[in-house]
Every structure is written in C-alpha cells, then in structure tokens.
Design a protein around this motif. Structure first.
Motif, PDB file in Angstrom:
ATOM      1  N   ALA A 187       0.612  -1.218  -0.150  1.00  0.00           N
ATOM      2  CA  ALA A 187       0.119  -0.191  -0.006  1.00  0.00           C
ATOM      3  C   ALA A 187       0.870   1.238  -0.105  1.00  0.00           C
ATOM      4  CB  ALA A 187      -0.869   0.073   1.248  1.00  0.00           C
ATOM      5  N   PHE A 188       0.220   2.316  -0.664  1.00  0.00           N
ATOM      6  CA  PHE A 188       1.090   3.725  -0.545  1.00  0.00           C
ATOM      7  C   PHE A 188      -0.177   4.483  -0.122  1.00  0.00           C
ATOM      8  CE2 PHE A 188       1.363   7.674  -2.929  1.00  0.00           C
ATOM      9  CZ  PHE A 188       2.744   8.099  -2.431  1.00  0.00           C
ATOM     10  N   GLU A 189       0.392   5.440   0.698  1.00  0.00           N
ATOM     11  CA  GLU A 189      -0.498   6.631   1.347  1.00  0.00           C
ATOM     12  C   GLU A 189       0.168   7.907   1.271  1.00  0.00           C
ATOM     13  OE1 GLU A 189      -3.870   6.836   2.070  1.00  0.00           O
ATOM     14  OE2 GLU A 189      -4.403   4.985   1.519  1.00  0.00           O
ATOM     15  N   ARG A 190      -0.495   9.184   1.131  1.00  0.00           N
ATOM     16  CA  ARG A 190       0.095  10.517   1.397  1.00  0.00           C
ATOM     17  C   ARG A 190      -0.693  11.197   2.064  1.00  0.00           C
ATOM     18  NH1 ARG A 190      -1.334  13.562  -3.748  1.00  0.00           N
ATOM     19  NH2 ARG A 190       0.701  14.785  -3.421  1.00  0.00           N
ATOM     20  N   ILE A 191      -0.113  12.449   2.282  1.00  0.00           N
ATOM     21  CA  ILE A 191      -0.804  13.661   2.994  1.00  0.00           C
ATOM     22  C   ILE A 191      -0.473  14.717   2.110  1.00  0.00           C
ATOM     23  CG2 ILE A 191      -1.148  15.012   4.934  1.00  0.00           C
ATOM     24  CD1 ILE A 191      -0.445  12.934   6.681  1.00  0.00           C
ATOM     25  N   ALA A 192      -1.500  15.538   1.456  1.00  0.00           N
ATOM     26  CA  ALA A 192      -1.095  16.590   0.759  1.00  0.00           C
ATOM     27  C   ALA A 192      -2.032  17.962   1.211  1.00  0.00           C
ATOM     28  CB  ALA A 192      -0.930  16.531  -0.742  1.00  0.00           C
ATOM     29  N   GLN A 193      -2.009  19.053   1.248  1.00  0.00           N
ATOM     30  CA  GLN A 193      -3.040  19.980   1.280  1.00  0.00           C
ATOM     31  C   GLN A 193      -4.008  19.943   0.377  1.00  0.00           C
ATOM     32  OE1 GLN A 193      -0.595  23.756   1.197  1.00  0.00           O
ATOM     33  NE2 GLN A 193      -0.439  23.902   3.415  1.00  0.00           N
ATOM     34  N   LEU A 200       3.021  16.358   1.858  1.00  0.00           N
ATOM     35  CA  LEU A 200       3.539  16.736   3.016  1.00  0.00           C
ATOM     36  C   LEU A 200       4.344  15.618   3.710  1.00  0.00           C
ATOM     37  CD1 LEU A 200       0.581  18.896   4.531  1.00  0.00           C
ATOM     38  CD2 LEU A 200       2.701  19.886   3.189  1.00  0.00           C
ATOM     39  N   LEU A 201       3.750  14.554   3.402  1.00  0.00           N
ATOM     40  CA  LEU A 201       4.270  13.363   4.019  1.00  0.00           C
ATOM     41  C   LEU A 201       3.849  12.073   3.021  1.00  0.00           C
ATOM     42  CD1 LEU A 201       3.729  13.132   7.901  1.00  0.00           C
ATOM     43  CD2 LEU A 201       6.091  12.808   6.823  1.00  0.00           C
ATOM     44  N   SER A 202       4.396  11.084   2.843  1.00  0.00           N
ATOM     45  CA  SER A 202       4.074   9.894   2.266  1.00  0.00           C
ATOM     46  C   SER A 202       4.441   8.501   3.039  1.00  0.00           C
ATOM     47  CB  SER A 202       4.398   9.739   0.647  1.00  0.00           C
ATOM     48  OG  SER A 202       5.676   9.965   0.481  1.00  0.00           O
ATOM     49  N   ALA A 203       3.593   7.499   2.652  1.00  0.00           N
ATOM     50  CA  ALA A 203       4.213   6.071   3.328  1.00  0.00           C
ATOM     51  C   ALA A 203       3.875   5.045   2.360  1.00  0.00           C
ATOM     52  CB  ALA A 203       3.530   5.862   4.597  1.00  0.00           C
ATOM     53  N   ALA A 204       4.711   4.066   2.569  1.00  0.00           N
ATOM     54  CA  ALA A 204       4.700   2.741   1.983  1.00  0.00           C
ATOM     55  C   ALA A 204       4.881   1.576   2.539  1.00  0.00           C
ATOM     56  CB  ALA A 204       5.479   2.842   0.497  1.00  0.00           C
ATOM     57  N   ALA A 205       4.232   0.496   2.454  1.00  0.00           N
ATOM     58  CA  ALA A 205       4.418  -0.774   3.268  1.00  0.00           C
ATOM     59  C   ALA A 205       4.112  -1.923   2.274  1.00  0.00           C
ATOM     60  CB  ALA A 205       3.530  -0.708   4.397  1.00  0.00           C
ATOM     61  N   ALA A 221       8.281   2.435   5.126  1.00  0.00           N
ATOM     62  CA  ALA A 221       8.963   3.586   4.836  1.00  0.00           C
ATOM     63  C   ALA A 221       8.292   4.889   4.890  1.00  0.00           C
ATOM     64  CB  ALA A 221       9.879   3.439   3.606  1.00  0.00           C
ATOM     65  N   LEU A 222       8.755   5.965   5.473  1.00  0.00           N
ATOM     66  CA  LEU A 222       7.919   7.117   5.234  1.00  0.00           C
ATOM     67  C   LEU A 222       8.961   8.105   4.194  1.00  0.00           C
ATOM     68  CD1 LEU A 222       7.370   8.220   8.959  1.00  0.00           C
ATOM     69  CD2 LEU A 222       5.773   8.236   7.097  1.00  0.00           C
ATOM     70  N   GLY A 223       8.278   8.620   3.292  1.00  0.00           N
ATOM     71  CA  GLY A 223       8.969   9.920   2.672  1.00  0.00           C
ATOM     72  C   GLY A 223       8.865  11.167   3.027  1.00  0.00           C
ATOM     73  N   PRO A 278       2.547   8.841  12.763  1.00  0.00           N
ATOM     74  CA  PRO A 278       2.097   7.369  13.022  1.00  0.00           C
ATOM     75  C   PRO A 278       0.637   7.242  12.592  1.00  0.00           C
ATOM     76  CG  PRO A 278       3.065   8.864  14.867  1.00  0.00           C
ATOM     77  CD  PRO A 278       2.866   9.812  13.613  1.00  0.00           C
ATOM     78  N   SER A 279      -0.155   8.376  12.313  1.00  0.00           N
ATOM     79  CA  SER A 279      -1.522   8.136  11.613  1.00  0.00           C
ATOM     80  C   SER A 279      -1.432   7.805  10.256  1.00  0.00           C
ATOM     81  CB  SER A 279      -2.417   9.390  12.114  1.00  0.00           C
ATOM     82  OG  SER A 279      -3.590   9.439  11.095  1.00  0.00           O
ATOM     83  N   LEU A 280      -0.560   8.307   9.623  1.00  0.00           N
ATOM     84  CA  LEU A 280      -0.406   7.961   8.218  1.00  0.00           C
ATOM     85  C   LEU A 280       0.059   6.492   7.986  1.00  0.00           C
ATOM     86  CD1 LEU A 280      -0.471   8.865   5.038  1.00  0.00           C
ATOM     87  CD2 LEU A 280       2.260   9.581   5.447  1.00  0.00           C
ATOM     88  N   VAL A 281       1.146   6.269   8.843  1.00  0.00           N
ATOM     89  CA  VAL A 281       1.535   4.580   8.820  1.00  0.00           C
ATOM     90  C   VAL A 281       0.535   3.851   9.305  1.00  0.00           C
ATOM     91  CG1 VAL A 281       3.291   3.009   9.797  1.00  0.00           C
ATOM     92  CG2 VAL A 281       4.167   5.550   9.259  1.00  0.00           C
TER      93      VAL A 281
END
Length: 292
Positions: A187-193, A200-205, A221-223, A278-281
């Motif tokens: 999975a891949f998720e991200r936070i953007a305005q 602003l942040l991205s995460a992959a697992a 991993a966090l980006g 932590p919430s994004l992960v």
C-alpha cells in the motif's frame, strides 16, 4: 536556467557518455528529463550530457525481477499494464503523486528521481519497501549494483565530499525490483493540502503473510519525513510474527518514534510531521490488511 552552460553533448553510446562525464566531473552533469536540474539555476554547471539517446528506456520482466531503464519516464510506468497490477499498483500511485502535471511526468525519469538532490519524493519510499536495487557504471566502465538504500548513502557521501572522487561517479543504467510473492500485500498513502500539490508526508508498506494471517515480514518507509525514505525498523519488528489486526497495527504504530526527528520546512513543521506520521503509517498498514 543554467546561466554558465557552455557545452551540450548527446552521445549515442554509454561509453561515450561516461567518457564525457569523467572528463570534467565537477562541472559536467547528466541531463535526463531536466525537470529538477534546469529550473535549479545552478551556476557551477558548464557542460551537460544528454542521455536520452542511450538505450535506457526499456522495461522488462525476467523470471523474478522487473527491470526499469534509468530514462524510463514516470508517466510510462503509470501507463504500463504490468505496473498497474504489481504490488497493488503502488509504483503507479507514487509516480502519479510525484506531479499533478502529465507533461512533467512525461519528462521526469526514474533515474533522475533517484539521483535528485531533493529529499522529498513519493517514489523513494516505494522503491525502498520493494527492496529495489540500482545498477550503474562508474568512470572506469565497471558495472556495479547496490541496494537502493546503500546507493543513496554513497551518493550523499560523494556529494558531501566524504567519499573519494570516483567512488560513485558514474551513470545509472537500470533499477531492478524483485517480484513479490502471492502471499503479500502492499500500500501507498500520502498527505497533501490538496491532491494536486506535493506531499507533506508519504508512506509505503509491504507485508508478507504467513499462516493464519501472521506477518512473516514487514517493510515500512516514510517519505518527506527526514530523508528520501526512512525505514521504520521499530514498526517492522513490532509487526513481525504477529497476527495483523487493527489492534496490533495500532500498537506497532505507537512504538517509540523519538529517534526519528523530522525536518521542518515551509510546507510542514517538525511538530506537524511528528504528529501526522503515526496516523499515516497506520492508515497505510490498514490498507495492506484490507488487500490481504
């Protein structure tokens, strides 16, 4: 614009490209898509070696590995039917998140994304959790291959002059990504305005599943947090050997994060990234759970 640019080359062979780069390594750079380099306005660049004519735009799959040439555009990865399905489409999603502009994605290359001096990349954490490897040739025309995390360490050391000249100096030719077993999810998720803006942040697992829904291996991993891709070893260790549930994911994401001090910039503060990560992960891991 590169105001002090004096010479432009477009070699037809890898050997010619490496020879040109090695002749003036302090002032001569590679030009791939140019989406990072050209707007940078660097005044130390006097020569460019355009590698678009080299045969580095190939995407192929061997028995156990997907191989992507260094000059393959991000948009090509997005449009490739194999990459839409591979690992839940996380490479496709990360490449699309890289820029809202299709024109930029058509110019921006995978090799350029890996070598960019900017640490903010949605593609980087995905390449990290997929255990990617980078193949390159050095100035002696020796072909080498490194895990992507080790490649980035050596690249940064070279740029900061902590490595002898010539340790990394060379040219990326290919990125290889091992195929995932069928008993895995990603999975891949991200936070953007807003969706069209940079993350602003991205995460992959990536999760490998054992019997009874037990996690046999976790890669997280966090980006855009502290570096290109920060692997969360404490979270990975907390998940391994556990039956993955919302409760076990919540416990793993509550692991001590104090060793990871995020950057603060004009897009997001250190406090914001610390609170949001932590919430994004957790959200990323829950998507892996749903895709099991």
């Amino acid at each position: 614009m590169l105001m002090n640019l004096r010479k432009y080359y477009r070699p037809r062979s890898l050997e010619a490209a490496v020879q040109l780069l090695s002749a003036n390594p302090a002032r001569c750079l590679v030009l791939a898509g140019g989406t990072y380099l050209v707007p940078s306005g660097r005044r130390d660049v006097e020569e460019l070696v355009d590698i678009s004519a080299l045969k580095l735009k190939v995407m192929k799959q061997d028995a156990a590995v997907i191989r992507i040439g260094a000059t393959v555009a991000l948009e090509t990865i997005i449009d490739n039917p194999r990459m839409r399905k591979f690992a839940g489409g996380i490479m496709r999603d990360a490449c699309r998140a890289n820029s809202a502009s299709r024109m930029i994605r058509n110019q921006r290359t995978l090799g350029g994304e890996i070598c960019s001096p900017l640490i903010f990349s949605d593609v980087a954490p995905v390449l990290s959790v997929l255990d990617s490897r980078v193949k390159f040739v050095n100035f002696s025309m020796e072909e080498k291959e490194l895990p992507i995390a080790e490649f980035w360490v050596n690249l940064d050391r070279h740029r900061s002059k902590k490595e002898p000249q010539g340790y990394f100096s060379g040219l990326i030719t290919e990125v290889s990504i091992p195929l995932l077993p069928k008993t895995s999810s990603a999975a891949f998720e991200r936070i953007a305005q807003i969706p069209s803006q940079p993350s602003l942040l991205s995460a992959a697992a990536v999760i490998h599943w054992g019997e009874g829904g037990v996690c046999s291996e976790a890669r997280v991993a966090l980006g855009s947090y502290r570096g290109r891709a920060d692997r969360l070893a404490a979270v990975e260790d907390a998940l391994k050997g556990k039956a993955l549930t919302r409760e076990s994911i919540e416990a793993a994401c509550g692991t001590n994060w104090t060793s990871l001090s995020p950057v603060s910039d004009n897009r997001a503060s250190e406090a914001y990234r610390s609170a949001a990560a932590p919430s994004l992960v957790r959200r990323t891991l829950e998507r892996c759970l749903k895709g099991k």
